[in-house]
Design a protein around this motif. Structure first.
Motif, PDB file in Angstrom:
ATOM      1  N   ALA A  22      61.670  27.576 -63.349  1.00  0.00           N
ATOM      2  CA  ALA A  22      60.924  27.088 -64.181  1.00  0.00           C
ATOM      3  C   ALA A  22      61.669  26.050 -65.045  1.00  0.00           C
ATOM      4  O   ALA A  22      61.131  25.065 -65.490  1.00  0.00           O
ATOM      5  N   GLN A  23      62.676  26.132 -64.952  1.00  0.00           N
ATOM      6  CA  GLN A  23      63.669  25.172 -65.853  1.00  0.00           C
ATOM      7  C   GLN A  23      63.999  24.060 -65.109  1.00  0.00           C
ATOM      8  O   GLN A  23      64.603  23.014 -65.795  1.00  0.00           O
ATOM      9  N   TYR A  24      63.697  23.837 -63.822  1.00  0.00           N
ATOM     10  CA  TYR A  24      64.089  22.676 -63.139  1.00  0.00           C
ATOM     11  C   TYR A  24      62.605  21.888 -62.449  1.00  0.00           C
ATOM     12  O   TYR A  24      62.236  22.253 -61.329  1.00  0.00           O
ATOM     13  N   PRO A  25      61.752  21.184 -63.336  1.00  0.00           N
ATOM     14  CA  PRO A  25      60.375  21.200 -62.747  1.00  0.00           C
ATOM     15  C   PRO A  25      60.500  20.034 -61.565  1.00  0.00           C
ATOM     16  O   PRO A  25      59.473  20.073 -61.027  1.00  0.00           O
ATOM     17  N   ASP A  26      61.549  19.428 -61.192  1.00  0.00           N
ATOM     18  CA  ASP A  26      61.695  18.683 -59.991  1.00  0.00           C
ATOM     19  C   ASP A  26      62.037  19.122 -58.644  1.00  0.00           C
ATOM     20  O   ASP A  26      62.539  18.504 -57.729  1.00  0.00           O
ATOM     21  N   VAL A  27      62.429  20.483 -58.604  1.00  0.00           N
ATOM     22  CA  VAL A  27      62.938  21.335 -57.702  1.00  0.00           C
ATOM     23  C   VAL A  27      61.770  22.002 -57.068  1.00  0.00           C
ATOM     24  O   VAL A  27      61.378  23.080 -57.439  1.00  0.00           O
ATOM     25  N   PRO A  28      61.564  21.840 -55.475  1.00  0.00           N
ATOM     26  CA  PRO A  28      60.635  22.457 -54.967  1.00  0.00           C
ATOM     27  C   PRO A  28      61.151  23.701 -54.458  1.00  0.00           C
ATOM     28  O   PRO A  28      62.328  24.130 -54.657  1.00  0.00           O
ATOM     29  N   VAL A  29      60.159  24.919 -54.535  1.00  0.00           N
ATOM     30  CA  VAL A  29      60.686  26.142 -54.034  1.00  0.00           C
ATOM     31  C   VAL A  29      60.071  26.599 -53.038  1.00  0.00           C
ATOM     32  O   VAL A  29      58.696  26.443 -52.864  1.00  0.00           O
ATOM     33  N   CYS A  30      60.549  27.256 -51.840  1.00  0.00           N
ATOM     34  CA  CYS A  30      60.212  27.815 -50.754  1.00  0.00           C
ATOM     35  C   CYS A  30      59.849  29.276 -51.034  1.00  0.00           C
ATOM     36  O   CYS A  30      60.983  30.140 -51.163  1.00  0.00           O
ATOM     37  N   LEU A  31      58.498  29.650 -50.833  1.00  0.00           N
ATOM     38  CA  LEU A  31      58.338  31.152 -50.957  1.00  0.00           C
ATOM     39  C   LEU A  31      58.393  31.597 -49.905  1.00  0.00           C
ATOM     40  O   LEU A  31      57.269  31.198 -49.290  1.00  0.00           O
ATOM     41  N   MET A  32      58.903  32.637 -49.353  1.00  0.00           N
ATOM     42  CA  MET A  32      58.871  33.137 -48.090  1.00  0.00           C
ATOM     43  C   MET A  32      58.275  34.516 -48.093  1.00  0.00           C
ATOM     44  O   MET A  32      58.752  35.256 -49.127  1.00  0.00           O
ATOM     45  N   HIS A  33      57.492  34.953 -47.148  1.00  0.00           N
ATOM     46  CA  HIS A  33      56.988  36.398 -46.851  1.00  0.00           C
ATOM     47  C   HIS A  33      57.920  37.333 -46.369  1.00  0.00           C
ATOM     48  O   HIS A  33      58.505  37.004 -45.314  1.00  0.00           O
ATOM     49  N   MET A  34      58.175  38.335 -47.001  1.00  0.00           N
ATOM     50  CA  MET A  34      59.042  39.440 -46.348  1.00  0.00           C
ATOM     51  C   MET A  34      58.594  40.687 -46.684  1.00  0.00           C
ATOM     52  O   MET A  34      58.185  40.920 -47.851  1.00  0.00           O
ATOM     53  N   GLN A  35      58.196  41.666 -45.684  1.00  0.00           N
ATOM     54  CA  GLN A  35      57.852  42.871 -46.033  1.00  0.00           C
ATOM     55  C   GLN A  35      59.164  43.781 -45.905  1.00  0.00           C
ATOM     56  O   GLN A  35      59.932  43.814 -45.053  1.00  0.00           O
ATOM     57  N   GLY A  36      59.394  44.388 -47.201  1.00  0.00           N
ATOM     58  CA  GLY A  36      60.945  45.193 -47.455  1.00  0.00           C
ATOM     59  C   GLY A  36      62.112  44.266 -47.740  1.00  0.00           C
ATOM     60  O   GLY A  36      61.782  43.184 -48.138  1.00  0.00           O
ATOM     61  N   ALA A  37      63.025  44.755 -47.311  1.00  0.00           N
ATOM     62  CA  ALA A  37      64.569  44.179 -47.684  1.00  0.00           C
ATOM     63  C   ALA A  37      65.247  43.986 -46.197  1.00  0.00           C
ATOM     64  O   ALA A  37      65.242  44.941 -45.309  1.00  0.00           O
ATOM     65  N   PRO A  38      66.028  42.993 -46.090  1.00  0.00           N
ATOM     66  CA  PRO A  38      66.792  42.830 -44.961  1.00  0.00           C
ATOM     67  C   PRO A  38      67.300  44.037 -44.258  1.00  0.00           C
ATOM     68  O   PRO A  38      67.355  44.101 -43.218  1.00  0.00           O
ATOM     69  N   ARG A  39      67.897  44.915 -45.352  1.00  0.00           N
ATOM     70  CA  ARG A  39      68.691  46.041 -44.736  1.00  0.00           C
ATOM     71  C   ARG A  39      67.619  47.082 -43.914  1.00  0.00           C
ATOM     72  O   ARG A  39      68.142  47.570 -42.967  1.00  0.00           O
ATOM     73  N   THR A  40      66.378  47.173 -44.304  1.00  0.00           N
ATOM     74  CA  THR A  40      65.422  48.101 -43.821  1.00  0.00           C
ATOM     75  C   THR A  40      64.200  47.614 -43.150  1.00  0.00           C
ATOM     76  O   THR A  40      63.293  48.344 -42.653  1.00  0.00           O
ATOM     77  N   MET A  41      64.269  46.041 -43.056  1.00  0.00           N
ATOM     78  CA  MET A  41      62.686  45.557 -43.080  1.00  0.00           C
ATOM     79  C   MET A  41      61.928  45.527 -41.658  1.00  0.00           C
ATOM     80  O   MET A  41      61.024  45.720 -41.492  1.00  0.00           O
ATOM     81  N   GLN A  42      63.135  45.970 -40.633  1.00  0.00           N
ATOM     82  CA  GLN A  42      62.605  46.048 -39.167  1.00  0.00           C
ATOM     83  C   GLN A  42      62.190  47.599 -38.839  1.00  0.00           C
ATOM     84  O   GLN A  42      62.047  47.780 -37.899  1.00  0.00           O
ATOM     85  N   THR A  43      62.267  48.425 -39.834  1.00  0.00           N
ATOM     86  CA  THR A  43      62.047  49.881 -39.468  1.00  0.00           C
ATOM     87  C   THR A  43      60.570  49.894 -39.569  1.00  0.00           C
ATOM     88  O   THR A  43      59.904  50.126 -40.958  1.00  0.00           O
ATOM     89  N   ASN A  44      59.666  49.876 -38.595  1.00  0.00           N
ATOM     90  CA  ASN A  44      58.383  50.139 -38.732  1.00  0.00           C
ATOM     91  C   ASN A  44      57.357  49.397 -39.500  1.00  0.00           C
ATOM     92  O   ASN A  44      56.511  49.954 -40.387  1.00  0.00           O
ATOM     93  N   PRO A  45      57.442  47.901 -39.655  1.00  0.00           N
ATOM     94  CA  PRO A  45      56.693  47.237 -40.688  1.00  0.00           C
ATOM     95  C   PRO A  45      55.199  47.418 -40.344  1.00  0.00           C
ATOM     96  O   PRO A  45      54.953  47.343 -38.966  1.00  0.00           O
ATOM     97  N   THR A  46      54.436  47.477 -40.930  1.00  0.00           N
ATOM     98  CA  THR A  46      53.020  47.908 -40.805  1.00  0.00           C
ATOM     99  C   THR A  46      52.047  46.950 -41.781  1.00  0.00           C
ATOM    100  O   THR A  46      52.596  46.728 -42.874  1.00  0.00           O
ATOM    101  N   TYR A  47      51.051  46.565 -41.331  1.00  0.00           N
ATOM    102  CA  TYR A  47      49.872  45.654 -41.933  1.00  0.00           C
ATOM    103  C   TYR A  47      48.674  46.208 -41.821  1.00  0.00           C
ATOM    104  O   TYR A  47      48.287  46.785 -40.649  1.00  0.00           O
ATOM    105  N   GLN A  48      47.910  45.981 -42.864  1.00  0.00           N
ATOM    106  CA  GLN A  48      46.379  46.163 -42.570  1.00  0.00           C
ATOM    107  C   GLN A  48      45.857  44.993 -41.853  1.00  0.00           C
ATOM    108  O   GLN A  48      45.089  45.385 -40.947  1.00  0.00           O
TER     109      GLN A  48
END
Ligand code: 9MG
Length: 282
Positions: free
Chosen positions: A132-158
């Protein structure tokens, strides 16, 4: 049609898709074998990607591949900040910093970074506040389920697509409440981040679903295991799969394609552009 405001009075024109070149400065970088850790090598690699047509360089000091360990703040700063400063000394190119840590974001922007690329979508402590302090800086918001260490353990979605979209809407609202304007936001569904092989190919086939948010879209598939697993290829053998994925995302409205293989991806996008917009007769 999107044009994104950048620091120092510049803009990023996203009328046609652009390439973001990956510059990992981690010792265990999974696809360059850690060759580019030294400052000089990083600058050489950056210059080469720019010469080959990269519009943005994405510099990161934390490996986010599945199972990767966390990196301490001081370690990440020591990897990333000198590289950003060195590249900025040589070039006025657009630099994004691939980090989730607020202090890395702050120091990176002060050192000359233009964009925040956060695989954790500004959810770590203080990250929204710094953004918020840098109004000219774009931000890329990525979707991730979980955290890198565990995210590939049975990801599920509705429902994969609407779950990711709901996450985007929630984060956009939280960004706006914290003072990060919607016009600064780039969205990325996060191939490989808490997704099975089937999820990744559903995302690839239906990438255009995310156009409904009316914000720029980023796609990062380069050399990912969705190609390794489907094609039985090592990371160094995934170029064809990565190019096919890049083309499919660009055709479905991706504005930024994050890749290791800049020259080849730029060629693919030029072919797409010629077919979509025509070329002059000789
Ligand atoms: C840092 N990083 C690794 N993979 C990524 C992806 O797919 N998207 C974005 N935005 N960043 C990524």
């Amino acid at each position: 049609m999107y044009t994104v405001t950048l620091p120092r009075g510049r803009t990023l024109d996203l009328t046609t898709p652009v390439v973001m070149g990956i510059l990992n400065v981690t010792p265990d970088s999974f696809s360059d074998g850690g060759r580019y850790n030294a400052l000089d090598s990083a600058v050489i690699q950056a210059q080469s990607m720019l010469k080959n047509g990269a519009t943005i360089l994405d510099i990161g000091g934390e490996s986010t591949r599945p199972g990767a360990p966390d990196v301490e703040l001081e370690e990440e700063l020591s990897r990333v900040i000198p590289v950003i400063k060195a590249i900025r000394n040589h070039s006025d190119c657009i630099i994004s910093v691939d980090t989730s840590k607020a202090e890395v974001m702050r120091q990176a922007i002060e050192a000359g970074a233009d964009i925040i690329n956060d695989v954790r979508a500004l959810q770590e402590p203080n990250a929204l506040h710094v953004a918020a302090q840098y109004p000219d800086v774009p931000v890329c918001l990525m979707h991730m389920q979980g955290a890198p260490r565990t995210m590939q353990t049975n990801p599920t979605y509705q429902n994969l697509l609407s779950d990711i979209s709901d996450f985007f809407e929630l984060r956009i609202a939280q960004c706006e409440s914290a003072g990060v304007a919607r016009s600064r936001i780039i969205l990325d569904p996060g191939f490989g981040f808490g997704k099975t092989l089937a999820h990744n190919y559903q995302l690839l086939g239906q990438f255009n679903y995310f156009q409904k948010h009316r914000l720029p879209l980023l796609a990062g598939l380069s050399r990912k295991s969705m190609f390794g697993n489907l094609l039985n290829r090592e990371a160094s053998e995934r170029l064809a799969g990565s190019l096919a994925g890049a083309l499919m995302c660009a055709q479905q409205g991706a504005h930024i394609i994050r890749v290791h293989d800049v020259q080849e991806t730029v060629d693919v996008l030029k072919v797409l552009h010629a077919a979509s917009n025509g070329v002059e007769h000789e």
